[in-house]
Design a protein around this motif. Structure first.
Motif, PDB file in Angstrom:
ATOM      1  N   GLY A  86       1.377  -0.897   0.407  1.00 48.11           N
ATOM      2  CA  GLY A  86      -0.057   0.002  -0.122  1.00 48.11           C
ATOM      3  C   GLY A  86       0.598   1.198   0.208  1.00 48.11           C
ATOM      4  N   THR A 112       2.510   1.680  -3.235  1.00 45.33           N
ATOM      5  CA  THR A 112       1.359   2.271  -4.577  1.00 45.33           C
ATOM      6  C   THR A 112       0.925   3.771  -3.979  1.00 45.33           C
ATOM      7  OG1 THR A 112      -0.127   1.311  -3.855  1.00 45.33           O
ATOM      8  CG2 THR A 112       1.086  -0.307  -5.522  1.00 45.33           C
ATOM      9  N   ALA A 113       1.563   3.821  -3.136  1.00 44.49           N
ATOM     10  CA  ALA A 113       0.354   5.412  -2.739  1.00 44.49           C
ATOM     11  C   ALA A 113       1.035   6.527  -3.564  1.00 44.49           C
ATOM     12  CB  ALA A 113       1.216   6.071  -0.651  1.00 44.49           C
ATOM     13  N   PRO A 114       2.129   6.768  -3.363  1.00 42.95           N
ATOM     14  CA  PRO A 114       2.465   8.136  -4.546  1.00 42.95           C
ATOM     15  C   PRO A 114       1.329   7.934  -5.907  1.00 42.95           C
ATOM     16  CG  PRO A 114       4.732   6.781  -3.872  1.00 42.95           C
ATOM     17  CD  PRO A 114       3.193   5.968  -3.801  1.00 42.95           C
ATOM     18  N   TRP A 115       0.203   6.883  -6.194  1.00 41.88           N
ATOM     19  CA  TRP A 115      -0.382   7.403  -6.951  1.00 41.88           C
ATOM     20  C   TRP A 115      -0.942   8.031  -7.008  1.00 41.88           C
ATOM     21  CZ3 TRP A 115       1.123   6.692 -12.389  1.00 41.88           C
ATOM     22  CH2 TRP A 115       2.178   5.812 -12.812  1.00 41.88           C
ATOM     23  N   LEU A 116      -1.982   8.256  -5.652  1.00 43.03           N
ATOM     24  CA  LEU A 116      -2.514   8.855  -5.398  1.00 43.03           C
ATOM     25  C   LEU A 116      -2.773  10.969  -5.324  1.00 43.03           C
ATOM     26  CD1 LEU A 116      -3.358   7.695  -2.204  1.00 43.03           C
ATOM     27  CD2 LEU A 116      -4.707   7.144  -3.624  1.00 43.03           C
ATOM     28  N   VAL A 117      -1.716  10.790  -5.821  1.00 39.32           N
ATOM     29  CA  VAL A 117      -1.028  12.206  -5.555  1.00 39.32           C
ATOM     30  C   VAL A 117      -0.978  12.347  -7.567  1.00 39.32           C
ATOM     31  CG1 VAL A 117      -0.781  12.596  -3.001  1.00 39.32           C
ATOM     32  CG2 VAL A 117       1.794  12.029  -5.050  1.00 39.32           C
ATOM     33  N   ARG A 118      -0.570  11.679  -8.348  1.00 32.29           N
ATOM     34  CA  ARG A 118      -0.024  11.365  -9.673  1.00 32.29           C
ATOM     35  C   ARG A 118      -0.324  12.837 -10.384  1.00 32.29           C
ATOM     36  NH1 ARG A 118       1.829  12.976 -13.241  1.00 32.29           N
ATOM     37  NH2 ARG A 118       2.698  11.772 -15.075  1.00 32.29           N
ATOM     38  N   SER A 119      -1.746  13.168 -10.145  1.00 32.37           N
ATOM     39  CA  SER A 119      -2.347  14.374 -10.650  1.00 32.37           C
ATOM     40  C   SER A 119      -2.045  15.423 -10.193  1.00 32.37           C
ATOM     41  CB  SER A 119      -4.073  14.365 -10.018  1.00 32.37           C
ATOM     42  OG  SER A 119      -4.356  14.074  -9.165  1.00 32.37           O
ATOM     43  N   ARG A 120      -1.481  15.685  -8.905  1.00 34.37           N
ATOM     44  CA  ARG A 120      -1.051  17.067  -8.938  1.00 34.37           C
ATOM     45  C   ARG A 120       0.268  17.265  -9.949  1.00 34.37           C
ATOM     46  NH1 ARG A 120      -2.378  19.387  -4.333  1.00 34.37           N
ATOM     47  NH2 ARG A 120      -4.118  17.798  -2.654  1.00 34.37           N
TER      48      ARG A 120
END
Length: 202
Positions: free
Chosen positions: A177, A180-188
């Protein structure tokens, strides 16, 4: 068949699959060939850099990015040549330290590129890194910084797995978890589509 050996973290019970001697020899030959090819490539790169060292690394414009590139290249060479048969011992850093250093150097390299070569007026229909007539934009450099950080997270994840026994499933899932958490801020971060290069060519 398996052999029971000592886990790198000091925990017993870590099973490593044994390989036939012929398969092991083949793998070692492939690794040696790959290491030799990488070393040859880096020797060529270093020779070119030595010939044009001032132009590449010491010019005033974009100097922080140039120096960051020099550090990145030397750190990469340190890790590559350490794996070869050398006539003298090389004081290479431990694998964890090397991977962390390489990840941090990659992030700094991308961020200094975005600062020293902003290219604010450049707008590409697709990714400038894959088109011969396009220029890399600042957004793409910041996007590279995200992926360099992602590489660092994945390296830390792999090192952490070596220290967590297989039966600690919950801890391993927690690590999964986190990585893979960095993908949560990929849209930034800026997003540039590589596929648009091929569609535009068509």
């Amino acid at each position: 068949p398996h052999i029971v050996t000592k886990h790198p973290s000091g925990l017993p019970g870590f099973k490593v699959p044994t390989l036939p001697t012929q398969s092991t020899d083949t793998i070692m030959l492939l690794l040696s060939t790959a290491n030799g090819g990488l070393a040859l490539f880096l020797v060529v790169v270093l020779a070119i850099c030595a010939r044009h060292g001032f132009l590449l690394f010491l010019r005033r414009h974009g100097r922080s990015h140039r120096l960051a590139g020099l550090v990145y290249l030397l750190w990469l060479c340190l890790g590559a040549f350490e794996r070869l048969w050398l006539p003298f011992p090389l004081a290479a850093p431990p694998p964890l330290l090397f991977d962390v250093g390489l990840g941090i150097a990659g992030i700094v390299l991308s961020l200094t590129a975005a600062r020293d070569f902003p290219h604010l007026g450049v707008k590409n229909e697709a990714s400038g890194t894959l088109h011969a007539k396009a220029t890399v934009t600042q957004g793409e450099m910041l996007e590279h910084a995200f992926y360099q950080g992602l590489n660092l997270c994945q390296a830390l994840y792999l090192h952490a797995l070596l220290r967590v026994p297989r039966h600690h499933t919950q801890l391993r899932l927690a690590l999964l978890g986190l990585v893979t958490a960095p993908w949560l801020v990929r849209s930034r971060f800026p997003i540039n589509s590589f596929s648009k290069n091929w569609k535009r060519e068509e």
